[in-house]
Design a protein around this motif. Structure first.
Motif, PDB file in Angstrom:
ATOM      1  N   UNK A 153       0.155   5.144   6.900  1.00  0.00           N
ATOM      2  CA  UNK A 153      -0.010   6.005   8.228  1.00  0.00           C
ATOM      3  C   UNK A 153      -1.445   5.741   8.811  1.00  0.00           C
ATOM      4  N   UNK A 154      -2.228   5.482   8.046  1.00  0.00           N
ATOM      5  CA  UNK A 154      -3.666   5.259   8.795  1.00  0.00           C
ATOM      6  C   UNK A 154      -3.783   3.962   9.281  1.00  0.00           C
ATOM      7  N   UNK A 155      -3.320   2.856   8.847  1.00  0.00           N
ATOM      8  CA  UNK A 155      -3.288   1.489   9.764  1.00  0.00           C
ATOM      9  C   UNK A 155      -2.161   1.622  10.986  1.00  0.00           C
ATOM     10  N   UNK A 156      -1.198   2.692  10.988  1.00  0.00           N
ATOM     11  CA  UNK A 156      -0.406   2.628  12.056  1.00  0.00           C
ATOM     12  C   UNK A 156      -1.283   3.581  13.131  1.00  0.00           C
ATOM     13  N   UNK A 157      -1.971   4.574  12.720  1.00  0.00           N
ATOM     14  CA  UNK A 157      -2.816   5.336  13.785  1.00  0.00           C
ATOM     15  C   UNK A 157      -3.932   4.463  14.338  1.00  0.00           C
ATOM     16  N   UNK A 158      -4.553   3.591  13.507  1.00  0.00           N
ATOM     17  CA  UNK A 158      -5.307   2.432  14.051  1.00  0.00           C
ATOM     18  C   UNK A 158      -4.820   1.607  15.003  1.00  0.00           C
ATOM     19  N   UNK A 159      -3.743   1.193  14.916  1.00  0.00           N
ATOM     20  CA  UNK A 159      -3.010   0.042  15.665  1.00  0.00           C
ATOM     21  C   UNK A 159      -2.351   0.695  16.996  1.00  0.00           C
ATOM     22  N   UNK A 160      -2.051   2.104  16.800  1.00  0.00           N
ATOM     23  CA  UNK A 160      -1.700   2.811  17.954  1.00  0.00           C
ATOM     24  C   UNK A 160      -2.754   2.814  19.034  1.00  0.00           C
ATOM     25  N   UNK A 161      -3.834   3.305  18.310  1.00  0.00           N
ATOM     26  CA  UNK A 161      -5.039   3.327  19.142  1.00  0.00           C
ATOM     27  C   UNK A 161      -5.721   2.435  20.144  1.00  0.00           C
ATOM     28  N   UNK A 162      -5.718   1.259  19.013  1.00  0.00           N
ATOM     29  CA  UNK A 162      -6.078  -0.195  19.599  1.00  0.00           C
ATOM     30  C   UNK A 162      -5.283  -0.621  20.587  1.00  0.00           C
ATOM     31  N   UNK A 163      -4.173  -0.509  20.410  1.00  0.00           N
ATOM     32  CA  UNK A 163      -2.970  -1.172  21.570  1.00  0.00           C
ATOM     33  C   UNK A 163      -3.182  -0.156  22.750  1.00  0.00           C
ATOM     34  N   UNK A 164      -3.149   1.021  22.570  1.00  0.00           N
ATOM     35  CA  UNK A 164      -3.163   2.050  23.895  1.00  0.00           C
ATOM     36  C   UNK A 164      -4.362   1.909  24.751  1.00  0.00           C
ATOM     37  N   UNK A 165      -5.459   1.345  24.059  1.00  0.00           N
ATOM     38  CA  UNK A 165      -7.133   1.268  24.675  1.00  0.00           C
ATOM     39  C   UNK A 165      -6.938  -0.089  25.692  1.00  0.00           C
TER      40      UNK A 165
ATOM     41  N   UNK B 206       4.079   0.852  10.832  1.00  0.00           N
ATOM     42  CA  UNK B 206       3.689  -0.116  11.459  1.00  0.00           C
ATOM     43  C   UNK B 206       4.324  -0.210  12.799  1.00  0.00           C
ATOM     44  N   UNK B 207       5.528  -0.388  12.774  1.00  0.00           N
ATOM     45  CA  UNK B 207       6.457  -0.784  13.930  1.00  0.00           C
ATOM     46  C   UNK B 207       6.174   0.585  14.863  1.00  0.00           C
ATOM     47  N   UNK B 208       6.306   1.768  14.449  1.00  0.00           N
ATOM     48  CA  UNK B 208       6.169   3.219  15.132  1.00  0.00           C
ATOM     49  C   UNK B 208       5.035   3.265  15.761  1.00  0.00           C
ATOM     50  N   UNK B 209       3.591   2.787  15.065  1.00  0.00           N
ATOM     51  CA  UNK B 209       2.665   2.793  15.797  1.00  0.00           C
ATOM     52  C   UNK B 209       2.413   1.833  16.780  1.00  0.00           C
TER      53      UNK B 209
ATOM     54  N   UNK C 297       0.729  -1.203   0.009  1.00  0.00           N
ATOM     55  CA  UNK C 297       0.015   0.048   0.019  1.00  0.00           C
ATOM     56  C   UNK C 297       0.736   1.355   0.102  1.00  0.00           C
ATOM     57  N   UNK C 298       0.111   2.450  -0.228  1.00  0.00           N
ATOM     58  CA  UNK C 298       0.872   3.683  -0.448  1.00  0.00           C
ATOM     59  C   UNK C 298       1.082   4.337   1.154  1.00  0.00           C
ATOM     60  N   UNK C 299       1.800   5.254   1.365  1.00  0.00           N
ATOM     61  CA  UNK C 299       2.103   5.932   2.328  1.00  0.00           C
ATOM     62  C   UNK C 299       1.030   6.216   3.298  1.00  0.00           C
ATOM     63  N   UNK C 300       0.114   6.863   2.752  1.00  0.00           N
ATOM     64  CA  UNK C 300      -1.287   7.302   3.483  1.00  0.00           C
ATOM     65  C   UNK C 300      -2.023   5.906   3.891  1.00  0.00           C
ATOM     66  N   UNK C 301      -2.093   5.033   3.263  1.00  0.00           N
ATOM     67  CA  UNK C 301      -2.463   3.777   3.799  1.00  0.00           C
ATOM     68  C   UNK C 301      -1.833   3.261   5.041  1.00  0.00           C
TER      69      UNK C 301
END
Length: 229
Positions: A54-66, A138-141, A48-52
């Motif tokens: 980054x969007x997946x990274x944000x979703x992963x970071x939010x789900x893991x943080x919860x 993904x790793x950063x997220x 996927x492209x960089x936008x995709x």
């Protein structure tokens, strides 16, 4: 005796050996244009492209943080209690440890660290199973989500634990009566257990079971000898 007349060369005709003439461009391969676009950062077939991402990274970071809410509840439930005792000295209330040689405070930090390691392993495994393709976003997220989850778990555990005003608690229970100390994280380095465990395990899973890039195929050069039959 006169020299034979020869027609002059055409004014626009140049020798094929002239240095100014550009080399003739050969026919391009069907996929050369696509490969050129992919090399300049256009979206290709490799992922996927960089936008995709980054969007997946944000979703992963939010789900893991919860997940930090669950970690905080488990820490409050499993951490050992630190007993305190209140007394009156010169008309002033003082609070001290009932067991000065006890290791309950160390057990509180150890419980948080072990839970963080476990949550880091689980989050890394779930992320790897859901998206086997790696990537820096993904790793950063994953790491950011683990750190935010640790901070959230710390605050949730403190909020669920006993009140932080130990003087008021000592006055409420009475002189010489044992009560529990507020839940406190003495070693702040325990907050890094979750993100570090997630990073190490995810990188290990990618190295062992991640997708492999295909080896590049080189076309035969103009001076390469063709195999003899």
């Amino acid at each position: 005796m006169t020299a034979p007349l020869t027609p002059p060369p055409p004014p626009h005709e140049h020798s094929a050996q002239g240095p100014w003439q550009p080399p003739a461009a050969g026919p391009q391969a069907p996929g050369s244009q696509h490969a050129e676009y992919a090399g300049h950062g256009w979206y290709g077939q490799d992922g996927p492209g960089m936008r995709t991402e980054l969007r997946e990274s944000a979703v992963i970071a939010t789900a893991v943080a919860l997940g930090g809410v669950l970690l905080g509840v488990l820490w409050w439930w499993l951490a050992p209690h630190v007993p305190l005792v209140g007394d009156v000295v010169e008309k002033s209330w003082v609070v001290y440890l009932k067991d000065t040689e006890g290791e309950q405070a160390i057990g509180v930090d150890g419980t948080f660290t072990l839970l963080g390691l476990g949550f880091g392993a689980v989050s890394a495994l779930v992320v790897f199973l859901l998206r086997r393709r790696g990537g820096v976003p993904l790793v950063v997220g994953l790491a950011l989500g683990g750190l935010l989850g640790s901070l959230l778990a710390w605050r949730v555990g403190v909020w669920l634990g006993p009140a932080e005003d130990v003087i008021a608690q000592a006055q409420a229970v009475g002189r010489g009566v044992t009560f529990d100390a507020p839940l406190k994280l003495g070693a702040k380095g325990a907050l890094l257990a979750w993100p570090l465990a997630a990073l190490v395990l995810h990188l290990g899973l990618m190295a062992l079971f991640g997708p492999r890039d295909p080896e590049p195929e080189f076309a035969p050069g103009p001076y390469q000898e063709s195999p003899r039959g």
